[in-house]
Motif scaffolding. Structure first.
Motif, short mmCIF file in Angstrom:
data_model
loop_
_atom_site.label_atom_id
_atom_site.label_comp_id
_atom_site.label_asym_id
_atom_site.label_seq_id
_atom_site.Cartn_x
_atom_site.Cartn_y
_atom_site.Cartn_z
N CYS A 385 0.84 -1.21 0.00
CA CYS A 385 0.00 0.00 0.00
C CYS A 385 0.87 1.26 0.00
N LYS A 386 1.99 1.20 0.70
CA LYS A 386 2.90 2.35 0.71
C LYS A 386 3.50 2.57 -0.66
N ARG A 387 3.75 1.48 -1.38
CA ARG A 387 4.31 1.57 -2.74
C ARG A 387 3.27 2.04 -3.75
N HIS A 388 2.00 1.90 -3.39
CA HIS A 388 0.90 2.28 -4.30
C HIS A 388 -0.05 3.19 -3.53
N PRO A 389 0.31 4.45 -3.36
CA PRO A 389 -0.45 5.36 -2.49
C PRO A 389 -1.89 5.63 -2.94
N ASP A 423 -2.01 -0.55 -11.07
CA ASP A 423 -1.41 -1.72 -11.72
C ASP A 423 -1.50 -2.89 -10.75
N ILE A 424 -2.50 -3.73 -10.90
CA ILE A 424 -2.75 -4.81 -9.96
C ILE A 424 -1.63 -5.84 -9.96
N LYS A 425 -1.01 -6.06 -11.12
CA LYS A 425 0.10 -7.02 -11.20
C LYS A 425 1.31 -6.52 -10.42
N SER A 426 1.59 -5.24 -10.54
CA SER A 426 2.70 -4.65 -9.80
C SER A 426 2.43 -4.70 -8.29
N ASP A 430 4.65 -6.67 -5.46
CA ASP A 430 5.19 -6.05 -4.26
C ASP A 430 4.78 -6.83 -3.01
N LEU A 431 3.55 -7.30 -2.96
CA LEU A 431 3.12 -8.16 -1.86
C LEU A 431 4.02 -9.38 -1.74
N ASP A 432 4.23 -10.04 -2.87
CA ASP A 432 5.01 -11.27 -2.88
C ASP A 432 6.47 -11.02 -2.52
N THR A 433 7.02 -9.93 -3.03
CA THR A 433 8.42 -9.59 -2.73
C THR A 433 8.62 -9.41 -1.22
N LYS A 434 7.68 -8.72 -0.59
CA LYS A 434 7.82 -8.47 0.86
C LYS A 434 7.64 -9.77 1.65
N LEU A 435 6.70 -10.62 1.22
CA LEU A 435 6.46 -11.88 1.93
C LEU A 435 7.68 -12.80 1.81
N LEU A 454 2.06 -15.30 -5.29
CA LEU A 454 0.66 -15.13 -4.90
C LEU A 454 -0.18 -14.49 -6.00
N GLU A 455 -1.48 -14.72 -5.93
CA GLU A 455 -2.42 -14.08 -6.84
C GLU A 455 -3.47 -13.34 -6.04
N ILE A 456 -3.97 -12.25 -6.60
CA ILE A 456 -5.01 -11.45 -5.97
C ILE A 456 -6.35 -11.76 -6.62
N LYS A 457 -7.34 -12.02 -5.81
CA LYS A 457 -8.71 -12.18 -6.29
C LYS A 457 -9.48 -10.93 -5.87
N LEU A 458 -9.90 -10.14 -6.85
CA LEU A 458 -10.66 -8.93 -6.57
C LEU A 458 -12.10 -9.30 -6.20
#
Length: 493
Positions: A385-389, A423-426, A430-435, A454-458
Motif C-alpha cells: 500500500c505504501k508503494r501504491h499510495p 497496476d494490480i500485477k505490480s 510487491d506483496l510477494d516480494t515483501k512476503l 501469490l495471486e489477488i482475487k478482486l
C-alpha cells in the motif's frame, strides 16, 4: 472548559502516578499477583485438583498448572453451569462473557466480582492516560459513541450472560452516562444494519467528540452517514477529535477511515479480550501498547514456535525478549488458569513492557510447510500500500490454493478495495516480494518452484459485509480472520 473535562485533569494525574509506580516494578507486581490469585483460589475445585496450597515458586506453578485452551477448562465451566460454587474462583461468576470459538463452539468465559475491575478500570484508565499525556480533555464535554454489541443479557444457571461489549455497557461510569450514545433501546437492536440506521438517527445532529469501535464497523457507520448526507464526517461532527479502537490491526483501515473523516484526529488503541483487558496505548509517539501488569492477571509467554510441542517453554514477564513472537497465557482472578487466549504478542519495549499483537496462534498458512503468520501478511500489505499510495483497502483475507485447475499452487489474497491499484500485477508483485523477504520458508518454496507467486482475487463491493451477514456475525465485535490454512472462508467469499 466544562466541569467534566476540568475535573478529569487531577484524576488523570493520579492515574498516571499509579501507573508509573507499577511500571517501574513490573516483575515484583506480577509475582505478587501470582501469589495472590493462587491463595484466593486454593479452596476452589480447580485449586484442590491442582494442589494450589502446595505451590510456592513459579517452577512449582508451571509443574502444577497445565496450559489449557477452552476445551481444557470446559469441564469446570460445566460444573458452574450445573450450579456449583467455588469451581474456578471463589463463589460464582458475576457474568459469563459469551463468545464463539473457531473450534469450541460457544464459549462461556467467567467474569467475577474481582475481575470486572480489570475490564472497566482499564478502559477508563486508557482515556485518563490520554488526557494526562496530551492535556486534551474537552471531548468529555460532548457526546461519546460506543459502537458495541447488544447489552441485553440472558441467564445461564442464574448468571447474567452476554457479549463482553454489552456487559461493559452496563458499567459505563455515571458521569459519562449523560454523554453516551446510542440510547440503551437502540443498543438493544440485534440486527446490525437496522441498529446502524437507528444509531445514525440518534447521533447525526449531536456534537460527537469521541467514537469508539472496531474499525471496519465504524467505517460502515461512516459510509452510511456519507450516503445519507453527502458530507465528510468532519462536517457532520465538527467536534469529533478522538477515535478509540481495538480488536484488529488499524493499519489496513486507516487510510480509508481518515479519508471518510476528512482530517487527521487522535486515536487510542486498546487490547481488550473477553478473558481480560490486556493492554492499551499509553504513548502516542512510539510503537506498542502498555501491558497492564497490575490488574488481576498473572501472564505467561510461550515461544510461538514451541506452542504445539508437548512440553513448551513457559516464561514469566522478566524472562521475555524483544521482537520474539509469544503465545499469550493468562492466569487471573476470573478463574482462568494456564489459559491460552489464542493471540501471539511481540515485545517492542522491555522498560516498560510494551507489546504489539502479532497474530493468532492458530491462524496461519502452512499448506506446504511455509507457516506464514498474520503479522507477515499485514506487513506485506502495508508495504504494498505504501508503494501504491492510490490504494484504499476495505478488507482482505488470505488462503492457500492447493489444487488449482492448472499450474503450481499459490496463496490467494482475496481483497476488497475502495480504490484499486493502478497496476494490480505490480501490487501483487510487491506483496510477494515483501512476503519472500519476511518468511524464509515461503521464499524457499517460491525459489524451488513448489509454489508460484501469490495471486489477488478482486472481490465485489460489500463482499465481506455480505459474508459476515451470511454467517450471522455482522457488526458488534466480530471480525474476519486475516488468514486461514483452509479455504472455508475463501470459497464462501
Amino acid at each position: 472548559m466544562g466541569i467534566k473535562s476540568s475535573l478529569s485533569k487531577p484524576l488523570a494525574a493520579l492515574t498516571a502516578r499509579k501507573q508509573e509506580k507499577w511500571k517501574s516494578n513490573a516483575e515484583t507486581v506480577q509475582e505478587k499477583w501470582r501469589k495472590s490469585i493462587l491463595k484466593n483460589a486454593s479452596s476452589t475445585i480447580f485449586g484442590k485438583d491442582h494442589h494450589f496450597a502446595e505451590i510456592e515458586s513459579y517452577a512449582d506453578f508451571k509443574q502444577g498448572v497445565p496450559v489449557n485452551d477452552y476445551e481444557g477448562l470446559r469441564p469446570y465451566v460445566e460444573k458452574i453451569i450445573a450450579g456449583e460454587s467455588d469451581v474456578l474462583w471463589k463463589g460464582k461468576p458475576l457474568y459469563f462473557a459469551k463468545t464463539s470459538g473457531t473450534t469450541s463452539g460457544v464459549k462461556y468465559i467467567p467474569i467475577t466480582h474481582d475481575s470486572i475491575h480489570n475490564h472497566i478500570d482499564s478502559a477508563k484508565n486508557a482515556l485518563l492516560n490520554y488526557i494526562h499525556e496530551t492535556g486534551k480533555s474537552k471531548f468529555l464535554d460532548h457526546k461519546l459513541i460506543f459502537l458495541s454489541g447488544s447489552p441485553v443479557m440472558s441467564k445461564t444457571a442464574g448468571i447474567h450472560t452476554g457479549r463482553l461489549s454489552g456487559i461493559s455497557n452496563h458499567h459505563v461510569p455515571g458521569y459519562l452516562k449523560t454523554n453516551q450514545l446510542p440510547s440503551y433501546e437502540t443498543n438493544c437492536i440485534e440486527d446490525w444494519e437496522q441498529k446502524l440506521d437507528a444509531i445514525i438517527d440518534e447521533t447525526i445532529k449531536q456534537p460527537m467528540s469521541l467514537i469508539s469501535g472496531i474499525p471496519p464497523w465504524v467505517q460502515m457507520y461512516f459510509d452510511k452517514i456519507n450516503a445519507r448526507t453527502g458530507k465528510q464526517i468532519k462536517d457532520v461532527f465538527p467536534e469529533f477529535d478522538l477515535f478509540v479502537y481495538g480488536g484488529v490491526n488499524f493499519e489496513p483501515y486507516k487510510a480509508k477511515l481518515f479519508e471518510s473523516i476528512g482530517k487527521k484526529i487522535d486515536s487510542i488503541e486498546l487490547y481488550p479480550a473477553s478473558e481480560g483487558f490486556i493492554a492499551y496505548q499509553d504513548k502516542f509517539d512510539s510503537e506498542g501498547l502498555l501491558m497492564l501488569l497490575d490488574s488481576g492477571i498473572f501472564y505467561e509467554f510461550i515461544p510461538a514456535e514451541e506452542y504445539f510441542d508437548e512440553n513448551p517453554t513457559r516464561l514469566s514477564i522478566g524472562e521475555v525478549e524483544l521482537n520474539k513472537n509469544y503465545a499469550l497465557i493468562i492466569n487471573s482472578n476470573a478463574g482462568l488458569w494456564g489459559y491460552s487466549i489464542g493471540d501471539t504478542v511481540k515485545f517492542v519495549s522491555l522498560n516498560p513492557y510494551r507489546i504489539i499483537v502479532s497474530g493468532r496462534i492458530k491462524h496461519f498458512i502452512s499448506a506446504f510447510g511455509e507457516h506464514v503468520i498474520g503479522e507477515e501478511i499485514e506487513k506485506a500489505m502495508k508495504y504494498a500500500c505504501k508503494r501504491h499510495p492510490e490504494v484504499s483497502l476495505v478488507e482482505y483475507t488470505v488462503a492457500p490454493m492447493v489444487s488449482p485447475s492448472e499450474g503450481l499452487p499459490y496463496h490467494e489474497w482475496l481483497v476488497e478495495f475502495e480504490h484499486e491499484p493502478n497496476d494490480i500485477k505490480s501490487f501483487a508483485k510487491d506483496l510477494d516480494t515483501k512476503l519472500v523477504e519476511l518468511n524464509t520458508y515461503y521464499k524457499d518454496l517460491i525459489v524451488g518452484s513448489i509454489l508460484k507467486p501469490l495471486e489477488i482475487k478482486l472481490l465485489k463491493r460489500n463482499a465481506f459485509i455480505d459474508y459476515m451477514k451470511s454467517i450471522g456475525k455482522l457488526g458488534g465485535q466480530n471480525k474476519v480472520p486475516r488468514l486461514s490454512n483452509d479455504r472455508n472462508i475463501a470459497d464462501k467469499l
